[in-house]
Design an enzyme around this catalytic site. Structure first.
Site, PDB file in Angstrom:
ATOM      1  N   GLU A   6       0.812  -1.206   0.000  1.00  0.00           N
ATOM      2  CA  GLU A   6       0.000   0.000   0.000  1.00  0.00           C
ATOM      3  C   GLU A   6       0.854   1.267   0.000  1.00  0.00           C
ATOM      4  O   GLU A   6       0.825   2.031   0.963  1.00  0.00           O
ATOM      5  CB  GLU A   6      -0.909   0.007   1.228  1.00  0.00           C
ATOM      6  N   PRO A   7       1.592   1.506  -1.063  1.00  0.00           N
ATOM      7  CA  PRO A   7       2.436   2.697  -1.087  1.00  0.00           C
ATOM      8  C   PRO A   7       1.615   3.968  -1.276  1.00  0.00           C
ATOM      9  O   PRO A   7       0.701   4.012  -2.105  1.00  0.00           O
ATOM     10  CB  PRO A   7       3.328   2.460  -2.310  1.00  0.00           C
ATOM     11  N   GLY A   8       1.895   4.978  -0.496  1.00  0.00           N
ATOM     12  CA  GLY A   8       1.263   6.281  -0.685  1.00  0.00           C
ATOM     13  C   GLY A   8       2.330   7.287  -1.077  1.00  0.00           C
ATOM     14  O   GLY A   8       2.470   7.684  -2.239  1.00  0.00           O
ATOM     15  N   TYR A  67       0.821  14.046   1.323  1.00  0.00           N
ATOM     16  CA  TYR A  67       0.460  14.611   2.634  1.00  0.00           C
ATOM     17  C   TYR A  67       0.618  16.134   2.699  1.00  0.00           C
ATOM     18  O   TYR A  67       0.967  16.683   3.744  1.00  0.00           O
ATOM     19  CB  TYR A  67       1.261  13.919   3.754  1.00  0.00           C
ATOM     20  N   CYS A 100      -1.201  33.532  11.301  1.00  0.00           N
ATOM     21  CA  CYS A 100      -0.930  34.197  12.579  1.00  0.00           C
ATOM     22  C   CYS A 100      -0.542  33.170  13.615  1.00  0.00           C
ATOM     23  O   CYS A 100      -1.344  32.813  14.495  1.00  0.00           O
ATOM     24  CB  CYS A 100      -2.166  34.949  13.028  1.00  0.00           C
ATOM     25  N   GLU A 101       0.671  32.680  13.502  1.00  0.00           N
ATOM     26  CA  GLU A 101       1.099  31.521  14.279  1.00  0.00           C
ATOM     27  C   GLU A 101       2.613  31.451  14.142  1.00  0.00           C
ATOM     28  O   GLU A 101       3.116  31.281  13.034  1.00  0.00           O
ATOM     29  CB  GLU A 101       0.453  30.295  13.615  1.00  0.00           C
ATOM     30  N   ARG A 103       3.102  19.900   7.633  1.00  0.00           N
ATOM     31  CA  ARG A 103       3.940  18.802   8.130  1.00  0.00           C
ATOM     32  C   ARG A 103       5.090  19.259   9.020  1.00  0.00           C
ATOM     33  O   ARG A 103       5.509  18.534   9.918  1.00  0.00           O
ATOM     34  CB  ARG A 103       4.443  17.933   6.971  1.00  0.00           C
TER      35      ARG A 103
HETATM   36  C1  LIG Z   1      -0.796   5.700   5.557  1.00  0.00           C
HETATM   37  C2  LIG Z   1      -0.995   4.298   5.189  1.00  0.00           C
HETATM   38  C3  LIG Z   1      -0.377   3.771   4.059  1.00  0.00           C
HETATM   39  C4  LIG Z   1       0.561   4.560   3.189  1.00  0.00           C
HETATM   40  O1  LIG Z   1       1.712   4.918   3.857  1.00  0.00           O
HETATM   41  P1  LIG Z   1       2.922   5.616   3.057  1.00  0.00           P
HETATM   42  O2  LIG Z   1       3.913   5.872   4.112  1.00  0.00           O
HETATM   43  O3  LIG Z   1       2.401   6.858   2.444  1.00  0.00           O
HETATM   44  O4  LIG Z   1       3.386   4.641   2.034  1.00  0.00           O
HETATM   45  C5  LIG Z   1      -0.650   2.469   3.707  1.00  0.00           C
HETATM   46  N1  LIG Z   1      -1.488   1.705   4.451  1.00  0.00           N
HETATM   47  C6  LIG Z   1      -2.100   2.180   5.543  1.00  0.00           C
HETATM   48  C7  LIG Z   1      -3.028   1.304   6.291  1.00  0.00           C
HETATM   49  C8  LIG Z   1      -1.879   3.480   5.956  1.00  0.00           C
HETATM   50  O5  LIG Z   1      -2.486   3.938   7.049  1.00  0.00           O
END
Ligand SMILES: *Cc1c(COP(=O)(O)O)cnc(C)c1O
Length: 433
Positions: A291-293, A391, A362-363, A331
């Site tokens: 599950e790469p994001g 993100y 304003c922070e 972040r």
């Molecule tokens: C956030 C998340 C991801 C993706 O994470 P990355 O660090 O962006 O690759 C994959 N699976 C689950 C369940 C997550 O919560």
């Protein structure tokens, strides 16, 4: 100098992304502006696909974690690239449905899905509802029963691995709000219950040990633990689960000094662990999901700002204020995440200054970063912050009623808007007197 393959400098000394002049983009679309290179995103998807082919006979899929950057265009790109898709809310699911994303490739996550969200998932036929806790398991069984459906699920397991990353983004250890603990027997009890419930079809297990992880060892360790658990489940219940979801978390380069391992080597090592464990346990090779994001979109994006005030505080620091800040990139404020930046219209010059990049909220904590080396910067310059594809837009807010920037995609030398810039009318549209 650069942290991403899609960035270069052209003959005018301007930063380019995907071959397009970033200074021209700032002029055309205004700032602040998120720019993403579609070619780079598609290339990243292909790399995952090819690694699955090369090391695991294609018996698996990469599901893009849409929370990293979610909009219709990216869901559509993921659909075209044959990727799976992670969603964690009704809103992300809605976005996926709006482009007709194939339901069997959707993974629905979250530690507190509402009954409404679960019904929507059942209604769309989401192929993998990743169940987090017993209350959810029982609720889902009831809802599926009321709809005369079978819910296809994976169970989220806490494998108890410490992935050496920032504690806010570490989710695999026992003190985590996500999933069932392995050590305590909680996970096995949940498996037994899922197998017993009439409207639940338990397809497999899921785990996710954290984010922005550079080492491969924690992933190997996790794969081993999960495969041993699959074997134990078979011994204890007779059930031979077919799917193993190893989550995301693969690190990317934010700073020139960082060097994450390529994910090809990750795939090579992890698939080796999977094959070995399966051979040892005489267990059929599971269908693997990753599950790469961040590693799909992070390096493919930059944020362009116009520099306003430059405030030199002698012997202390230089503040460079930009026309965005924590509203479009929270972040640094959230977890001191570090970024590399450069002056896009002077990208060929040496970075001879060290600056603190400040936003316009304003922070005092509204910073994009401190001690960042940049080219000599002046009011009116275009500042590019790199590796903001993940993100940033997805975590943006309207703090101080600042409209969220537009998102532009570049591809083959052309650009198009994929998310329009927010207007003041939109910001006030839900206000009532
Ligand atoms: C956030 C998340 C991801 C993706 O994470 P990355 O660090 O962006 O690759 C994959 N699976 C689950 C369940 C997550 O919560």
């Amino acid at each position: 100098m650069f942290v991403s393959d899609c960035l270069q400098v052209n003959g005018q000394g301007h930063l380019t992304i995907g071959g397009v002049d970033s200074v021209a983009l700032a002029q055309q679309y205004g700032t602040p502006l998120y720019v993403m290179d579609e070619g780079q995103i598609r290339e990243n998807c292909r790399k995952y696909r090819q690694s699955f082919e090369k090391y695991y006979q294609g018996h698996g899929i990469a599901a893009y974690a849409s929370k990293a950057f979610c909009c219709k265009a990216i869901c559509n790109i993921m659909k075209e690239e044959q990727m799976g898709l992670d969603v964690v809310s009704g809103g992300e699911l809605y976005t996926a449905m709006s482009v007709g994303f194939p339901a069997d490739r959707i993974y629905f996550h979250g530690n507190n899905k509402t009954p409404q969200e679960l019904l929507e998932a059942l209604d769309y036929g989401v192929g993998h509802i990743v169940v987090d806790n017993l209350a959810e398991l029982e609720l889902l069984n009831q809802l599926a029963c009321s709809q005369k459906k079978q819910a296809s699920i994976q169970l989220r397991i806490k494998p108890g691995v410490d992935a050496h990353t920032h504690s806010f983004i570490r989710t695999g250890q026992i003190d985590s709000k996500f999933g069932f603990a392995l050590e305590t027997g909680e996970a096995l009890a949940a498996v037994k219950e899922a197998l017993a419930l009439p409207n639940i079809e338990l397809k497999g297990l899921h785990c996710h040990i954290g984010s922005q992880i550079f080492e491969i060892a924690p992933f190997e360790h996790t794969a081993r633990i999960m495969l041993d658990f699959l074997a134990e489940i078979r011994t204890q219940t007779g059930a031979e689960l077919k799917e193993l979801n190893l989550g995301g978390g693969f690190g990317i380069q934010y700073l020139p000094s960082e060097h994450p391992a390529g994910y090809d080597s990750y795939m090579e090592k992890v698939s080796q662990v999977v094959k070995e464990s399966c051979a040892e346990n005489n267990f059929p090779m599971p269908f693997i999901t990753l599950e790469p994001g961040r590693s799909i979109v992070g390096s493919a994006g930059i944020t362009l700002y116009t520099v306003g005030a430059v405030k030199v505080i002698p012997n202390i620091r230089t503040y460079v204020s930009v026309d965005g800040g924590m509203g479009d990139n929270p972040r640094y404020a959230l977890y001191q995440s570090r970024y590399h930046a450069l002056v896009a219209n002077k990208a060929a010059e040496p970075a001879s200054m060290q600056v603190t990049i400040a936003g316009k909220c304003c922070e005092s904590g509204d910073l994009i970063g401190e001690g960042i080396p940049v080219q000599p910067v002046q009011t009116g310059d275009i500042l590019a912050v790199l590796s903001t594809g993940a993100y940033n837009y997805s975590m943006a807010s309207n703090y101080n009623r600042i409209p969220r920037p537009a998102v532009v995609m570049v591809k083959d030398g052309a650009s198009r808007i994929v998310v329009q810039r927010e207007t003041f009318e939109q910001i006030t549209q839900n206000d009532l007197l």
